[in-house]
Design a protein around this motif. Sequence first.
Motif, PDB file in Angstrom:
ATOM      1  N   THR A  32       0.810  -1.209   0.000  1.00  0.00           N
ATOM      2  CA  THR A  32       0.000   0.000   0.000  1.00  0.00           C
ATOM      3  C   THR A  32       0.844   1.260   0.000  1.00  0.00           C
ATOM      4  N   GLY A  33       2.083   1.199   0.450  1.00  0.00           N
ATOM      5  CA  GLY A  33       2.930   2.373   0.513  1.00  0.00           C
ATOM      6  C   GLY A  33       2.615   3.263   1.694  1.00  0.00           C
ATOM      7  N   GLN A  34       1.804   2.780   2.626  1.00  0.00           N
ATOM      8  CA  GLN A  34       1.467   3.593   3.782  1.00  0.00           C
ATOM      9  C   GLN A  34       2.728   3.913   4.578  1.00  0.00           C
ATOM     10  N   PRO A  35       2.800   5.135   5.102  1.00  0.00           N
ATOM     11  CA  PRO A  35       3.999   5.514   5.851  1.00  0.00           C
ATOM     12  C   PRO A  35       4.057   4.812   7.201  1.00  0.00           C
ATOM     13  N   GLU A  39       8.078   7.538   9.586  1.00  0.00           N
ATOM     14  CA  GLU A  39       7.897   8.414   8.424  1.00  0.00           C
ATOM     15  C   GLU A  39       6.848   9.489   8.699  1.00  0.00           C
ATOM     16  N   LEU A  40       5.815   9.148   9.446  1.00  0.00           N
ATOM     17  CA  LEU A  40       4.833  10.166   9.825  1.00  0.00           C
ATOM     18  C   LEU A  40       5.466  11.233  10.713  1.00  0.00           C
ATOM     19  N   THR A  41       6.357  10.822  11.594  1.00  0.00           N
ATOM     20  CA  THR A  41       7.079  11.777  12.426  1.00  0.00           C
ATOM     21  C   THR A  41       7.947  12.680  11.559  1.00  0.00           C
ATOM     22  N   MET A  42       8.577  12.092  10.553  1.00  0.00           N
ATOM     23  CA  MET A  42       9.393  12.884   9.640  1.00  0.00           C
ATOM     24  C   MET A  42       8.539  13.888   8.873  1.00  0.00           C
ATOM     25  N   ILE A  43       7.356  13.478   8.465  1.00  0.00           N
ATOM     26  CA  ILE A  43       6.453  14.388   7.759  1.00  0.00           C
ATOM     27  C   ILE A  43       6.045  15.524   8.682  1.00  0.00           C
TER      28      ILE A  43
END
Length: 165
Positions: A32-35, A39-43
């Motif tokens: 799915t490519g879900q973070p 990665e959410l923290t990086m965003i």
Amino acid sequence: MSKLEGNERWKSKMLLTEHQEQYDDRKTIKKTGQPTPDELTMIRDYVLLPHMMTIVQKSIDDIGRSPNTLKRLYSATAQVILNRLSKDSLDLRRELSRRNIRIMSDEQVDLIVYHRFICRGYEDRLGIVREVMRAEINVRLARYIVEIGELIQGNPQKDDRKSTV
């Protein structure tokens, strides 16, 4: 009939449920490519860093206009913080690009700021409440200030600060 069907040894092989769950989680993330949570923290950091840089730049401008006798010291300290923020932002941008994550425009609805992102083909948006954003920026800037204070006092700690990357 395959070669393994007649072999009784294969019937006794077991897979622990926790390993199966980890395998399934890894497989679904790749599909799915879900973070991931990292990665959410990086965003989130990518969203916060430009705001922090703007705040520090405004402070530098305000210090420059003040009649304070220590304005050179304050301005130099703020410039060091701004340089670190810029470096962290650049490192974060590179890491996001390496992981094939793009962050798009932002929009504000009520008191929530939304940022659209595309992570390996998976598209979603991250919403941050303005008050939470403000509090997080204050905490992060305080960390940077403590680091600079330790450097000025001559007590540099090992680089224990949490990296944004």
